[in-house]
Enzyme design. Structure first.
Site, PDB file in Angstrom:
ATOM      1  N   LYS A   1      -9.639   2.407  -1.748  1.00 24.92           N
ATOM      2  CA  LYS A   1      -9.871   1.739  -0.454  1.00 24.92           C
ATOM      3  C   LYS A   1     -11.204   2.159   0.176  1.00 24.92           C
ATOM      4  CE  LYS A   1      -7.169   0.908   3.829  1.00 24.92           C
ATOM      5  NZ  LYS A   1      -5.916   1.298   4.511  1.00 24.92           N
TER       6      LYS A   1
ATOM      7  N   CYS B   1      -5.183  -3.396   2.512  1.00 19.73           N
ATOM      8  CA  CYS B   1      -4.879  -3.417   3.942  1.00 19.73           C
ATOM      9  C   CYS B   1      -6.106  -3.628   4.830  1.00 19.73           C
ATOM     10  CB  CYS B   1      -4.106  -2.147   4.311  1.00 19.73           C
ATOM     11  SG  CYS B   1      -3.123  -2.393   5.812  1.00 19.73           S
TER      12      CYS B   1
ATOM     13  N   GLU C   1       0.856  -1.191   0.000  1.00 16.20           N
ATOM     14  CA  GLU C   1       0.000   0.000   0.000  1.00 16.20           C
ATOM     15  C   GLU C   1       0.901   1.254   0.000  1.00 16.20           C
ATOM     16  OE1 GLU C   1      -2.100   0.120   3.721  1.00 16.20           O
ATOM     17  OE2 GLU C   1      -3.485   1.700   3.097  1.00 16.20           O
TER      18      GLU C   1
ATOM     19  N   VAL D   1      -0.195  -2.664  10.661  1.00 17.39           N
ATOM     20  CA  VAL D   1       0.429  -2.350  11.945  1.00 17.39           C
ATOM     21  C   VAL D   1      -0.108  -3.257  13.056  1.00 17.39           C
ATOM     22  CG1 VAL D   1       1.062   0.029  11.416  1.00 17.39           C
ATOM     23  CG2 VAL D   1      -1.217  -0.451  12.304  1.00 17.39           C
TER      24      VAL D   1
HETATM   25  C1  ACM Z   1      -3.944   0.030   7.158  1.00 19.58           C
HETATM   26  O1  ACM Z   1      -5.060  -0.105   6.651  1.00 19.58           O
HETATM   27  N1  ACM Z   1      -2.975   0.653   6.528  1.00 19.58           N
HETATM   28  C2  ACM Z   1      -3.658  -0.521   8.479  1.00 19.58           C
END
Ligand code: ACM
Length: 269
Positions: A113, A146, A42, A173
């Site tokens: 996203k 992510c 990402e 994370v």
């Molecule tokens: C994330 O969505 N970058 C944790």
């Protein structure tokens, strides 16, 4: 469609704000990796910890006509490979956390996203369209980014759309995502390629440490390849995407057709 394909995942540590330098690395890795599909993390050209929306705006790319996209198209064509990368996108006055799929033919697909993580909500606009599934010469590829992992609906939508391989650029994370992706693979019978980044960024009043451990999982949840938690590296696996068309868990259980949707109606209200 090719039978067996080589998928690769390039775990890396982008240099914050150094778009050109990060693109050079993406180019070099793509040229050197012998793969039919290569997935990058990402926000691979920018890094993660933008001070504010204006800084993000400066680093965001035009994914429709921009020079960086022309470069990725030439790269995919010359290396005869499919590239998936997470990139910051500028579209009109909106800023998206996006992923692109670039095919050797030059066709491109953008996913924005849907589920923004924590402070991303102050920076990015949320995506406004369903995640795409693209029928390519290396299988039907689905895109998610992510934090989408924690919403099983996203991977399910991709599987219902026919995805055989879910490409999952990440900056993870929370260290349990990789394990959770096991469930996304088995509950949908799909391959998943989670390409995470490594390293830390301390540009604000906090340190963000990214958990690495990029992985390629089979449609049955087997770990086909896994990277370290802290090093840049490339992992690969040889897969047959059509294996993901077999949705039988037992001789009598089909993972999608056995759903009792009449009892799930409240899930959509
Ligand atoms: C994330 O969505 N970058 C944790």
């Amino acid at each position: 469609m090719k039978g067996t394909v080589v998928v690769a995942c390039s775990q890396m540590r982008p240099e914050f704000g150094a778009t050109e330098q990060n693109l050079n690395r993406i180019s070099r890795i793509t040229e050197e990796t012998k793969a039919d599909l290569i997935v990058f993390p990402e926000l691979a050209t920018s890094g993660y910890e933008f001070r504010d929306r204006s800084e993000l705006g400066e680093l965001a790319l035009d994914l429709i006509d921009g020079a960086e996209m022309d470069r990725l198209k030439s790269l995919a064509r010359d290396a005869d490979t499919h590239i998936v990368a997470g990139l910051p996108e500028r579209f009109g006055d909106k800023l998206f956390n996006s992923a692109v799929l670039v095919e050797p033919s030059g066709r491109t697909t953008v996913y924005r996203k849907l589920q923004l993580f924590d402070r991303e909500k102050q920076l990015f606009d949320p995506g406004e369209e369903e995640p795409p599934v693209v029928d390519t010469s290396v299988g039907r590829l689905g895109l998610m980014i992510c934090f989408d992992w924690i919403f099983p609906e996203v991977a399910r939508l991709l599987a219902l759309g026919g995805a055989q391989v879910i490409c999952h650029p990440s900056n993870l994370v929370l260290d349990y995502c990789q394990r959770a992706m096991f469930a996304r693979s088995v509950e949908n019978g799909v391959f998943t390629v989670t390409c995470n980044r490594v390293g830390s960024e301390s540009r604000l009043d906090r340190t963000m440490t990214f958990t690495g451990a990029s992985q390629i999982l089979s449609n049955r949840g087997q770990t086909l390849a896994q990277a370290s938690t802290d090093r840049e590296e490339i992992i690969t696996a040889r897969i047959n995407p059509t294996d993901a068309d077999d949705k039988m868990i037992t001789a009598t259980n089909h993972v999608l057709d056995d759903r009792r949707q009449e009892f799930y109606i409240r899930l959509t209200v």
